[in-house]
Design an enzyme around this catalytic site. Structure first.
Site, PDB file in Angstrom:
ATOM      1  N   HIS A 218       1.951   4.076   7.453  1.00 38.48           N
ATOM      2  CA  HIS A 218       1.389   5.133   6.091  1.00 38.48           C
ATOM      3  C   HIS A 218       1.514   6.205   6.436  1.00 38.48           C
ATOM      4  CE1 HIS A 218      -2.478   1.736   4.794  1.00 38.48           C
ATOM      5  NE2 HIS A 218      -1.404   1.867   4.220  1.00 38.48           N
TER       6      HIS A 218
ATOM      7  N   SER B 226       0.774  -0.998  -0.177  1.00 38.41           N
ATOM      8  CA  SER B 226       0.150   0.127   0.041  1.00 38.41           C
ATOM      9  C   SER B 226       0.955   0.870  -0.001  1.00 38.41           C
ATOM     10  CB  SER B 226      -1.288  -0.121   1.143  1.00 38.41           C
ATOM     11  OG  SER B 226      -0.143   0.273   2.331  1.00 38.41           O
TER      12      SER B 226
ATOM     13  N   ASP C 129      -7.274   5.396   5.671  1.00 33.62           N
ATOM     14  CA  ASP C 129      -7.231   4.600   6.655  1.00 33.62           C
ATOM     15  C   ASP C 129      -8.976   4.335   7.386  1.00 33.62           C
ATOM     16  OD1 ASP C 129      -3.815   4.376   6.691  1.00 33.62           O
ATOM     17  OD2 ASP C 129      -5.657   3.643   5.145  1.00 33.62           O
TER      18      ASP C 129
END
Lengths: 180, 167
Positions: free
Chosen positions: A96, A57, A123
């Site tokens: 992230h 990701s 998210d």
């Protein structure tokens, strides 16, 4: 029957002192690895100073199998930082980037929203039920540096545990049968 | 002392150490590059400015972003992640940073660009404080190396403001 006799002979011929020395050196190796790990935890201020990237990701920046070095300080969390966080109820940390920050005036509490660079949406789908924001206590560290490819060892050992057992078995056999 | 096992072990240890050393040097070399990026952002239009059904303000805008980030790329750079964030203050929150747009710049050829776009991510306040609000638009960049230390910086452009009434 001959080779059974030979094996029994070789086991009998291992002296107690030699065995103890080997056991202690093995113990020393394991302990010093642990000391290094704990020292890293202290120096970086994070519960896990090194993490392996498990998903795609954050591509093309971080690929699966890369290793990230983390650091946690009291500095406020700002947009653009790459953070590693745990969601309540999941034990795999997620790496992230922070895209939104709302910091309270007096207390310094902060609401944070994250998103993987390669993901389409933010998210919120990954957070716990009903959770809209991350808070400071969810965040385990900021990524400050990285090494490519080195983390594949960990991924292989986690996903195919049979390899872990083979390795440990082989190591154990080496320790027992080596003559020095 | 000269068995295959010992030799393989010595070779492996040496090569891993040498590799780690090379990675560290590569990362250090990044500190010596001169960097002077530049950027300019204009707000072309405020498309929508309203209060959502549960009390939070939302703005949709069209931005004209032009930037020259070529000097950030070194031989050890894998990509540069650039994003534009609106930063402002409200009575409840001492700092709000909302990312409006981001892009991954994979190489130097793409580093000088100009685009017109509406905001990629929703600009939502915690509350209804945005009428007449003055804010900064900041272009942040995050240089991600092939190996080693990452570093980030930004250009702050103050002086943007939202209209006094909903639209």
């Amino acid at each position: 029957m001959g080779w059974i006799g030979e094996t029994i002979d070789s086991i009998k011929s291992i002296q107690i002192r030699q065995l103890l020395t080997q056991a202690i050196s093995l113990g020393m190796i394991v302990t010093s690895a642990l000391i290094i790990w704990k020292t890293l935890m202290c120096v970086t201020g994070s519960e896990s100073p090194v993490v392996v990237v498990l998903s795609g990701s954050m591509e093309p920046g971080f690929k699966r199998g890369d290793i990230l070095f983390l650091h946690m300080s009291k500095d406020p969390i700002r947009a653009g930082e790459i953070v590693v966080f745990n969601v309540d109820g999941r034990d795999i940390p997620i790496v992230h980037r922070v895209i939104k920050v709302h910091e309270r005036e007096n207390t310094g509490d902060v609401d944070v929203l994250t998103k993987g660079d390669n993901n389409y949406g933010d998210d919120r789908l990954l957070y716990a039920e009903g959770q809209q924001w991350l808070h400071r206590h969810h965040i385990m560290g900021r990524a400050v540096g990285f090494l490519p490819y080195v983390g594949w060892v960990t991924i292989i050992m986690t996903e195919k545990p049979i390899i872990k057992y083979i390795l440990i078995g082989a190591l154990g056999l080496l320790v027992i049968t080596s003559k020095d | 002392m000269h068995s295959f096992g010992y030799r393989a072990n010595a070779l492996l240890t040496f090569s891993v150490t040498a590799l780690a050393f090379i990675c560290a040097i590569a990362s250090l070399s990044d500190n010596f590059s001169n960097q002077n990026p530049s950027a300019e952002i204009q707000i072309l239009n405020i498309n929508r400015f309203k209060k959502q059904s549960y009390e939070n303000d939302e703005v949709s805008l069209t931005l004209d972003i032009s930037a020259d980030l070529e000097s950030l790329f070194t031989w050890n750079t894998k990509q540069v992640f650039a994003f534009v964030a609106a930063e402002y203050e409200t009575p409840k929150n001492s700092l709000n940073q909302v990312s409006l747009w981001d892009a991954i710049i994979p190489d130097k050829e793409h580093a000088k660009f100009r685009i017109q776009t509406s905001n990629k991510y929703r600009f939502i306040d915690q509350g209804h404080n945005l009428r007449g609000k003055e804010f900064n638009l900041t272009l942040h960049w995050h240089v991600m190396p092939k190996t080693g230390k990452m570093f980030a910086d930004k250009i702050v452009m103050p002086g943007y403001s939202l209209p006094d009434a909903y639209k």
